[in-house]
Design an enzyme around this catalytic site. Structure first.
Site, PDB file in Angstrom:
ATOM      1  N   SER A 125      -5.379  10.350  17.648  1.00 14.50           N
ATOM      2  CA  SER A 125      -5.446   9.002  18.214  1.00 14.50           C
ATOM      3  C   SER A 125      -6.834   8.402  18.041  1.00 14.50           C
ATOM      4  O   SER A 125      -7.833   9.123  18.009  1.00 14.50           O
ATOM      5  CB  SER A 125      -5.114   9.081  19.711  1.00 14.50           C
ATOM      6  OG  SER A 125      -5.497   7.897  20.380  1.00 14.50           O
ATOM      7  N   TYR A 149      -7.091  12.781  28.681  1.00 13.12           N
ATOM      8  CA  TYR A 149      -6.057  12.660  27.630  1.00 13.12           C
ATOM      9  C   TYR A 149      -6.743  12.608  26.254  1.00 13.12           C
ATOM     10  O   TYR A 149      -6.406  13.374  25.360  1.00 13.12           O
ATOM     11  CB  TYR A 149      -5.201  11.405  27.830  1.00 13.12           C
ATOM     12  CG  TYR A 149      -4.526  10.990  26.544  1.00 13.12           C
ATOM     13  CD1 TYR A 149      -5.037   9.947  25.787  1.00 13.12           C
ATOM     14  CD2 TYR A 149      -3.435  11.697  26.058  1.00 13.12           C
ATOM     15  CE1 TYR A 149      -4.449   9.596  24.588  1.00 13.12           C
ATOM     16  CE2 TYR A 149      -2.842  11.363  24.854  1.00 13.12           C
ATOM     17  CZ  TYR A 149      -3.363  10.311  24.113  1.00 13.12           C
ATOM     18  OH  TYR A 149      -2.788   9.976  22.920  1.00 13.12           O
ATOM     19  N   LYS A 153      -6.855  15.307  22.775  1.00 12.87           N
ATOM     20  CA  LYS A 153      -6.681  14.976  21.350  1.00 12.87           C
ATOM     21  C   LYS A 153      -7.883  15.484  20.560  1.00 12.87           C
ATOM     22  O   LYS A 153      -7.765  16.084  19.499  1.00 12.87           O
ATOM     23  CB  LYS A 153      -6.522  13.455  21.169  1.00 12.87           C
ATOM     24  CG  LYS A 153      -5.202  12.892  21.673  1.00 12.87           C
ATOM     25  CD  LYS A 153      -4.018  13.442  20.904  1.00 12.87           C
ATOM     26  CE  LYS A 153      -2.712  12.806  21.320  1.00 12.87           C
ATOM     27  NZ  LYS A 153      -1.540  13.411  20.669  1.00 12.87           N
TER      28      LYS A 153
HETATM   29  C1  WQD Z   1      -3.882  -2.860  24.818  1.00  7.76           C
HETATM   30  C2  WQD Z   1      -4.615  -4.108  25.287  1.00  7.76           C
HETATM   31  C3  WQD Z   1      -5.489  -3.924  27.526  1.00  7.76           C
HETATM   32  C4  WQD Z   1      -1.557  -3.738  29.471  1.00  7.76           C
HETATM   33  C5  WQD Z   1      -3.653   3.069  24.786  1.00  7.76           C
HETATM   34  C6  WQD Z   1      -4.199   4.445  24.949  1.00  7.76           C
HETATM   35  C7  WQD Z   1      -4.496   5.029  23.602  1.00  7.76           C
HETATM   36  C8  WQD Z   1      -3.266   4.940  22.728  1.00  7.76           C
HETATM   37  C9  WQD Z   1      -2.700   3.532  22.670  1.00  7.76           C
HETATM   38  C10 WQD Z   1      -2.201   7.084  22.708  1.00  7.76           C
HETATM   39  C11 WQD Z   1      -5.894  -3.788  26.061  1.00  7.76           C
HETATM   40  C12 WQD Z   1      -4.413  -5.003  27.451  1.00  7.76           C
HETATM   41  C13 WQD Z   1      -2.556  -3.801  28.531  1.00  7.76           C
HETATM   42  C14 WQD Z   1      -1.388  -4.786  30.413  1.00  7.76           C
HETATM   43  C15 WQD Z   1      -3.234  -5.940  29.395  1.00  7.76           C
HETATM   44  N1  WQD Z   1      -2.279   5.841  23.192  1.00  7.76           N
HETATM   45  N2  WQD Z   1      -3.375  -4.894  28.495  1.00  7.76           N
HETATM   46  N3  WQD Z   1      -2.250  -5.857  30.343  1.00  7.76           N
HETATM   47  O1  WQD Z   1      -5.439   0.849  26.017  1.00  7.76           O
HETATM   48  O2  WQD Z   1      -5.596   0.065  23.597  1.00  7.76           O
HETATM   49  O3  WQD Z   1      -4.588   2.269  24.118  1.00  7.76           O
HETATM   50  O4  WQD Z   1      -2.473   3.116  24.015  1.00  7.76           O
HETATM   51  O5  WQD Z   1      -2.919   7.595  21.900  1.00  7.76           O
HETATM   52  O6  WQD Z   1      -4.881   6.365  23.797  1.00  7.76           O
HETATM   53  O7  WQD Z   1      -5.419   4.329  25.655  1.00  7.76           O
HETATM   54  O8  WQD Z   1      -3.366   0.195  24.717  1.00  7.76           O
HETATM   55  O9  WQD Z   1      -1.414  -1.199  25.283  1.00  7.76           O
HETATM   56  O10 WQD Z   1      -2.693  -0.083  27.164  1.00  7.76           O
HETATM   57  O11 WQD Z   1      -3.719  -2.004  25.947  1.00  7.76           O
HETATM   58  O12 WQD Z   1      -3.998  -6.915  29.345  1.00  7.76           O
HETATM   59  O13 WQD Z   1      -0.495  -4.775  31.310  1.00  7.76           O
HETATM   60  O14 WQD Z   1      -3.781  -4.817  26.206  1.00  7.76           O
HETATM   61  O15 WQD Z   1      -6.575  -4.332  28.351  1.00  7.76           O
HETATM   62  O16 WQD Z   1      -6.865  -4.786  25.743  1.00  7.76           O
HETATM   63  P1  WQD Z   1      -4.854   0.788  24.664  1.00  7.76           P
HETATM   64  P2  WQD Z   1      -2.718  -0.749  25.843  1.00  7.76           P
END
Ligand code: WQD
Length: 335
Positions: A125, A149, A153
């Site tokens: 990841s 987490y 990885k």
């Molecule tokens: C994306 C963007 C949030 C939810 C995560 C894991 C990472 C990987 C992918 C496994 C960010 C914003 C989100 C919400 C929002 N997983 N957001 N409101 O955090 O980039 O990565 O998933 O490997 O390890 O950390 O993905 O989809 O949570 O967030 O504004 O209700 O959407 O702040 O900018 P992230 P995400």
């Protein structure tokens, strides 16, 4: 060839299983159903016409793993998806994450060795990269995960690097995913997290179907084009194809140890996602700006050029495809 997919009924595993079968290989799946549903097996069969051999077992149970390999002694490669993946939960229950996500890998390496299975593709990841102001991220950038987490990885990558250097005839490909979203065109497979989704797209989809009232956008004061977080969203089918390209490379040569980003190279903001989703699916998603989510960074997107050059990897799906297919799946599978 026989390919073992651990966690093969999960979101990424199931889409990859479809592509493994469509590329003429036999998929074997081990999954303990801790974060997936047995119905996915029927859907894989419905899409491909082939039903993978399925073992409802835990990769942490080495006797179950030994039994699987004894019944399938000619497995060509293992694609290791199985693992817990909720960042927030990993902070509350680090031991659960370290035990599950590391022991599964150690068990696989031990059993693979006794069956001379020499090809290991690992579901890594972008979270393994240290926080960087410089974008896009390249494979040789500094590493440094910021939560348990992400550290599982990172530690798995180090375990695989150490094992491969002690066993030069063993081949490892580390695939660092960015933000996989979207769903299979049939609407039969997609992202189906239990409970309230942590990730952006599944949350948006539940707002669009009325299961949740509105989206909270975590922060609009980042140093980005519109103040909201920027990420590299990659269509799940493009991501699945990246695994097929990795397998193809392993059939052609002893790769040793290779590391590849699987992303598009383009960063999109949260508002880009919401606006595109509303454009292609109808104006369904209301949102409010709230405070930043702890641990979030402003920007994260990949340089995919190494995968493009060495694997022939190329993303083909657009952001519109990602938004349309996500919503189609959510509508077809609304509880
Ligand atoms: C994306 C963007 C949030 C939810 C995560 C894991 C990472 C990987 C992918 C496994 C960010 C914003 C989100 C919400 C929002 N997983 N957001 N409101 O955090 O980039 O990565 O998933 O490997 O390890 O950390 O993905 O989809 O949570 O967030 O504004 O209700 O959407 O702040 O900018 P992230 P995400």
């Amino acid at each position: 060839m026989k390919i073992l997919l651990t966690g093969g009924l999960g979101y990424i595993g199931s889409h990859t299983a479809v592509e493994v079968i469509n590329s003429g290989n036999e998929a074997i799946i081990i999954d303990n159903l801790s974060n997936s549903k047995i119905e996915v097996l029927d859907k894989i069969e419905k899409i491909t016409g082939r039903r993978p051999k399925f073992y409802q077992d835990d990769v942490c149970d080495i006797s179950a793993l030994k039994k699987l390999f004894a019944e399938n002694p000619d497995i060509f490669a293992v694609i290791h998806f199985a693992g817990f993946k909720a960042v927030g939960e990993s902070c509350k229950e680090p031991l659960k994450y370290y035990k599950n996500n590391l022991l599964s890998t150690l068990n696989l390496l031990e059993v693979m060795e006794s069956y001379q299975c020499k090809n290991f593709i690992f579901s890594s990841s972008a979270t393994v990269y240290a926080v960087s102001e410089i974008m896009p991220l390249e494979e040789d950038f500094p590493l440094g995960a910021s939560n348990p987490y992400g550290r599982t990885k990172l530690f798995n990558e180090e375990i695989l690097k150490d094992y491969q250097s002690a066993h030069p005839d063993f081949n490892v490909i580390l695939l660092r995913y960015f933000n996989p979203i979207g769903a299979h065109e049939s609407g039969l497979l997609g992202e189906d997290p239990n409970g309230i989704p942590n990730n952006l797209m599944p949350y948006i989809c539940k707002v669009a179907t009325g299961e949740l009232d509105h989206l909270n956008i975590f922060g609009n004061d980042y140093k980005t084009k519109d103040g909201t977080g920027v990420r590299d969203y990659i269509h799940i089918m493009d991501l699945a194809n990246g695994h097929i390209k990795a397998l193809e490379k392993m059939t052609k040569e002893n790769v040793g140890l290779k590391i590849y980003n699987l992303g598009t190279g383009t960063g999109y903001s949260v508002l880009d996602i919401v606006n595109t989703f509303n454009k292609v699916n109808g104006n369904l998603v209301k949102y409010e700006f709230t405070s930043r989510r702890p641990g979030d960074i402003a920007e994260c997107y990949a340089s995919p050029s190494k995968a493009e050059k060495e694997l022939g990897f190329k993303t083909t799906k657009s952001l519109e495809d990602m938004c349309k297919s996500s919503y189609q799946y959510q509508k077809q599978n609304k509880k």
